[in-house]
Design a protein around this motif. Structure first.
Motif, PDB file in Angstrom:
ATOM      1  N   UNK A  77      -2.676  -1.668   8.524  1.00  0.00           N
ATOM      2  CA  UNK A  77      -2.678  -1.995   7.103  1.00  0.00           C
ATOM      3  C   UNK A  77      -4.062  -1.705   6.516  1.00  0.00           C
ATOM      4  N   UNK A  78      -4.181  -1.598   5.172  1.00  0.00           N
ATOM      5  CA  UNK A  78      -5.451  -1.192   4.574  1.00  0.00           C
ATOM      6  C   UNK A  78      -6.423  -2.324   4.290  1.00  0.00           C
ATOM      7  N   UNK A  79      -5.936  -3.561   4.223  1.00  0.00           N
ATOM      8  CA  UNK A  79      -6.870  -4.655   3.953  1.00  0.00           C
ATOM      9  C   UNK A  79      -6.222  -5.990   4.286  1.00  0.00           C
ATOM     10  N   UNK A  80      -6.988  -7.048   4.126  1.00  0.00           N
ATOM     11  CA  UNK A  80      -6.490  -8.382   4.380  1.00  0.00           C
ATOM     12  C   UNK A  80      -7.534  -9.395   3.939  1.00  0.00           C
TER      13      UNK A  80
ATOM     14  N   UNK B 196       0.817  -1.203   0.000  1.00  0.00           N
ATOM     15  CA  UNK B 196       0.000   0.000   0.000  1.00  0.00           C
ATOM     16  C   UNK B 196       0.854   1.257   0.000  1.00  0.00           C
ATOM     17  N   UNK B 197       0.197   2.360  -0.235  1.00  0.00           N
ATOM     18  CA  UNK B 197       0.803   3.691  -0.366  1.00  0.00           C
ATOM     19  C   UNK B 197       1.103   4.236   1.031  1.00  0.00           C
ATOM     20  N   UNK B 198       2.044   3.592   1.705  1.00  0.00           N
ATOM     21  CA  UNK B 198       2.287   3.862   3.110  1.00  0.00           C
ATOM     22  C   UNK B 198       2.782   5.293   3.340  1.00  0.00           C
ATOM     23  N   UNK B 199       2.209   5.933   4.329  1.00  0.00           N
ATOM     24  CA  UNK B 199       2.617   7.279   4.691  1.00  0.00           C
ATOM     25  C   UNK B 199       2.002   8.378   3.857  1.00  0.00           C
ATOM     26  N   UNK B 200       1.213   8.009   2.827  1.00  0.00           N
ATOM     27  CA  UNK B 200       0.555   9.029   2.006  1.00  0.00           C
ATOM     28  C   UNK B 200      -0.956   8.811   2.093  1.00  0.00           C
TER      29      UNK B 200
END
Length: 431
Positions: free
Chosen positions: A384-387, A103-107
């Protein structure tokens, strides 16, 4: 991990397990006894050896032939949001869950690849130059692990087919709830995107995420097939029943040509290459097909790993984590990961986000909450964004595992190429 490893392997470790190649060193050293979490869902601890030392791991095996078992995407309440895997599993009542896409971590924190939850198309893939995660030979950014409406797990690809028809004609749409809209493109954002500012999605180029934002940007909001607002990309959750059309460069010129009161027809769908519509889809990089690891996988960088795999007929799934960056577990390379999956009997497998994201949670029979069974490498579990969540008849809550947000809108917009199930309004705060 905490599991006591009790079973020493001989030559058979799982369904369809092939013998090791002649003279080849086995990846697996020990595989623990099965613990049944629910009918059709079991957990085992494992130990493997590598040139650099010991690696500890956990594997959940899922029998999709059991009618009480199904898999779905877990999310924190929006696409551009993060939450611990344990929180998402507890909210949705999962028996087991593993972290998902890079994922687009930190943004924006939105995932890189396509996503489908409860049969609903949520997002498409960012341009190849904007993907996150390690490079895997032959991997495409729209590659996904799916479980179809036919209850068969498979590796697939999901291609966005979308368009907007307005007074100036029909125009292609190239992004759906993506953190990176391609150069000169038009993107769709739905209420599922969340509260995050949409302007950064028009920054960078298809090959350089650090490039400046597009000078030419535009956005309109559409409700019931009519433009109700025009301006620059905004922030805040899009109201239920509306969607946003954003554009950059040439795409901005098309969007800017739309005025309040104009009638527009927006259509989109995620088309599976296999022809089988997904109930669940999560982005990832394929590392094994037909029991054969992908050629050229990295065999140098060791890290904590997460992966999901399927049997040849697609009716059995494996969720796997390997601990790394620990005193008792050095982590694995992608090549070692693929060898281990092969020895477990997996035919096709996808590498999920690893490192500090790697998390596997389980709900013991009768427990009200899940526990983390692997040993995450960070000081606390990463958001995290999903799983992927595994649900059983005894664990599933009354609301949909995907149902923390509203995805309904009216008018001429069409969001599902198959029948769209009813989705409840948001439940609880998003992270």
């Amino acid at each position: 991990m905490g599991a006591v490893l009790a079973v020493v392997l001989a030559f058979s470790t799982g369904v369809g397990d092939p013998p090791p190649e002649h003279g080849a060193e086995r990846a697996l050293a020990e595989l623990g006894a099965r613990t049944q979490l629910a009918p059709g869902v079991t957990h085992r601890g494992l130990r493997t050896t590598a040139a650099a030392g010991q690696v500890l791991g956990d594997v959940v095996e899922v029998d999709l032939t059991d009618p009480t078992v199904h898999a779905d995407l877990i999310m924190p309440g929006a696409i551009a949001a993060r939450s611990p895997v344990a929180d998402m599993a507890n909210r949705s009542g999962a028996t087991a869950a593993i972290n998902g896409d890079f994922f687009d971590i930190g943004r924006t924190n939105a995932p890189s690849g396509p996503a489908v939850a409860d049969g609903r198309p949520l997002k498409s893939a960012v341009p190849p130059g904007r993907r996150m995660g390690p490079l895997v030979p032959g991997a495409e950014i729209d590659s996904v692990f799916t479980v179809g409406t036919d209850r068969v797990a498979r590796i697939d690809r999901l291609r966005l087919e979308a368009s907007v028809h307005g007074p100036s004609g029909t125009h292609e749409v190239v992004a759906l709830n993506q953190y990176a809209v391609p150069v000169n493109g038009i993107g769709i954002f739905t209420p599922a995107w969340g509260d995050v500012d949409r302007a950064p999605t028009l920054c960078g180029t298809d090959g350089d995420r650090t490039a400046p934002c597009a000078v030419e940007q535009a956005e309109v909001l559409v409700r019931d097939g009519t433009v109700v607002h025009e301006g620059r990309p905004g922030r805040g959750r899009i109201p239920d029943g509306e969607l946003a059309l954003t554009g950059r460069e040439k795409g901005a010129a098309v969007v800017r040509s739309l005025e309040v009161g104009d009638r527009v027809d927006v259509e989109y769908e995620l088309v599976p290459e296999s022809g089988h519509w997904p109930e669940l889809a999560v982005g990832g990089s394929p590392i094994m097909f037909d029991g054969t690891p992908v050629r050229g996988l990295d065999d140098r960088e060791r890290a904590p790993r997460s992966a999901v795999g399927t049997s040849a007929e697609g009716r059995h799934m494996w969720l796997l984590t390997l601990d790394g960056r620990q005193s008792d577990s050095v982590g694995a390379t992608l090549h070692e990961l693929s060898k281990l999956l092969r020895e477990l009997g997996v035919d096709d497998a996808v590498n999920l986000d690893g490192g500090g994201s790697s998390t596997l949670v389980l709900r013991d029979p009768g427990a009200t909450a899940v526990t983390i069974v692997n040993d995450p490498s960070g000081r606390s579990p990463r958001l995290v964004p999903n799983g992927i969540g595994i649900y059983t008849g005894s664990s599933e809550l009354a609301f949909s595992p995907a149902g923390y947000w509203s995805l309904t809108w009216g008018g001429g917009e069409r969001g599902c190429p198959w029948e769209c199930p009813a989705v409840p309004s948001p439940v609880g705060p998003s992270a």
